[in-house]
Design a protein around this motif. Structure first.
Motif, PDB file in Angstrom:
ATOM      1  N   CYS A  62       0.920  -1.303  -0.024  1.00 51.60           N
ATOM      2  CA  CYS A  62       0.019  -0.053  -0.090  1.00 51.60           C
ATOM      3  C   CYS A  62       0.879   1.354  -0.038  1.00 51.60           C
ATOM      4  CB  CYS A  62      -1.003  -0.046   1.300  1.00 51.60           C
ATOM      5  SG  CYS A  62      -2.383  -1.372   1.150  1.00 51.60           S
ATOM      6  N   ILE A 117      -2.779   6.670  -6.136  1.00 47.29           N
ATOM      7  CA  ILE A 117      -3.960   7.398  -5.911  1.00 47.29           C
ATOM      8  C   ILE A 117      -3.634   8.735  -5.838  1.00 47.29           C
ATOM      9  CG2 ILE A 117      -5.757   8.019  -3.899  1.00 47.29           C
ATOM     10  CD1 ILE A 117      -5.743   4.989  -3.395  1.00 47.29           C
ATOM     11  N   VAL A 173      -8.816   5.631 -10.398  1.00 48.23           N
ATOM     12  CA  VAL A 173      -8.365   5.569  -9.006  1.00 48.23           C
ATOM     13  C   VAL A 173      -9.765   4.903  -8.223  1.00 48.23           C
ATOM     14  CG1 VAL A 173      -8.787   7.101  -6.663  1.00 48.23           C
ATOM     15  CG2 VAL A 173      -7.147   7.797  -8.570  1.00 48.23           C
ATOM     16  N   SER A 178      -9.602   1.646  -6.099  1.00 45.70           N
ATOM     17  CA  SER A 178     -10.029   1.965  -4.670  1.00 45.70           C
ATOM     18  C   SER A 178     -11.162   0.825  -4.355  1.00 45.70           C
ATOM     19  CB  SER A 178     -10.700   3.138  -4.725  1.00 45.70           C
ATOM     20  OG  SER A 178      -9.629   4.181  -4.653  1.00 45.70           O
ATOM     21  N   PHE A 198      -9.189  -2.524  -4.012  1.00 47.31           N
ATOM     22  CA  PHE A 198      -8.621  -2.467  -2.525  1.00 47.31           C
ATOM     23  C   PHE A 198      -9.417  -2.668  -1.356  1.00 47.31           C
ATOM     24  CE2 PHE A 198      -6.425   0.531   0.557  1.00 47.31           C
ATOM     25  CZ  PHE A 198      -5.508  -0.167   1.052  1.00 47.31           C
ATOM     26  N   MET A 199     -10.542  -1.745  -1.374  1.00 49.31           N
ATOM     27  CA  MET A 199     -11.618  -2.066  -0.302  1.00 49.31           C
ATOM     28  C   MET A 199     -12.090  -3.614  -0.182  1.00 49.31           C
ATOM     29  SD  MET A 199     -11.575   0.890   1.082  1.00 49.31           S
ATOM     30  CE  MET A 199     -13.058   0.088   2.060  1.00 49.31           C
TER      31      MET A 199
END
Length: 281
Positions: A159, A167, A209, A213, A216-217
């Motif tokens: 990350c 990001i 993004v 995202s 990623f979540m």
């Protein structure tokens, strides 16, 4: 088998089948268009896009068939699915390669926008290849850290080194592109064009993004489930996580290449030439 689990498995099987076909075709087309077009080969930004499509093509070609096989075995209640998952877990490294290459594409664009003189003089294909190998090496080391049971440490480092910089860079690019669009609208004399400018598709940076995202979540959720030691829920969350990362590898070329008017028109020319050549035989 719980009906809720079965429905999710069938849905994922359908999604992965579509993603596999679309991912192979779309990424292959991007690579083919770059190889055939001398115009696309001139700019380093197009080179990084081609590099991304190559990595995404590899990601789709390895992970999607594996996911489809796992899902078929799971639906068929085959016990060998757990052995298969242990072996195919190593294909996850290509997903991390995709993210690191996506960062390279964004970083190259960032230099072109914010440091144009440096970009023009110093940034070349050879430099980008070297930087890409560095990114891939770091991704491989983090993946090895992950499979040696240091999951939390590998995720945090990934990350910090890839997700957050990606990001940040794309957010900066989105902000400057938004300011540029506002200037274009203000200087435009035609009021009908004014509305059209605002109705233009959402910023490519913002879309990238958003896609990353979401993936990623879902990854965070799956590892929270793992921490709670819920085996069935973890397996489902893990499969959804891989499915969404494969979707991301398919949508990358749609967002970056096929959404760009100039690149799309160049691709159409090449495809039209091929169509005319094949029809002449």
């Amino acid at each position: 088998m719980d009906i809720r689990v079965l429905v999710q498995l069938i849905l994922m099987l359908a999604i992965n089948g579509i993603v596999f076909i679309c991912g192979l075709i779309l990424n292959s087309l991007v690579v083919f268009c770059w190889l055939k077009s001398s115009q696309l080969q001139k700019k380093v930004c197009h080179f990084t896009i081609c590099l991304l499509s190559c990595v995404d093509l590899l990601t789709i070609a390895t992970n999607s068939p594996v996911l489809i096989t796992e899902l078929i075995f799971w639906i068929g209640k085959k016990e060998s699915i757990f052995k298969l998952r242990t072996i195919t877990h190593f294909f996850n490294v290509f997903i991390s390669f995709s993210i690191s290459t996506l960062l390279l594409v964004s970083f190259e664009r960032y230099l072109a926008v914010f440091h144009p003189i440096f970009h023009h003089k110093k940034v070349s294909k050879s430099l980008l290849i070297k930087l890409h190998f560095v990114f891939l090496f770091i991704s491989t080391m983090l993946f090895l850290l992950h499979i040696t049971k240091h999951i939390l440490a590998s995720k945090i480092l990934f990350c910090l080194l890839f997700i957050f910089p990606f990001i940040y860079v794309n957010t900066k690019l989105h902000i400057i592109s938004k300011k540029y669009r506002r200037k274009v609208v203000k200087t435009s004399e035609n009021h009908s064009k004014k509305g059209k400018s605002f109705r233009k598709s959402i910023s490519t940076c913002l879309l990238l993004v958003a896609c990353v995202s979401i993936c990623f979540m879902i990854s965070i959720i799956s590892y929270i489930v793992l921490a709670l030691k819920k085996n069935t829920d973890w397996a489902l969350s893990y499969t959804w996580m891989k499915t969404f990362w494969c979707i991301n590898s398919t949508t990358n070329c749609l967002v970056i290449f096929w959404r760009n008017k100039n690149l799309r028109s160049e691709a159409r020319k090449i495809l039209k030439q091929l169509s005319n050549t094949s029809s002449s035989f």
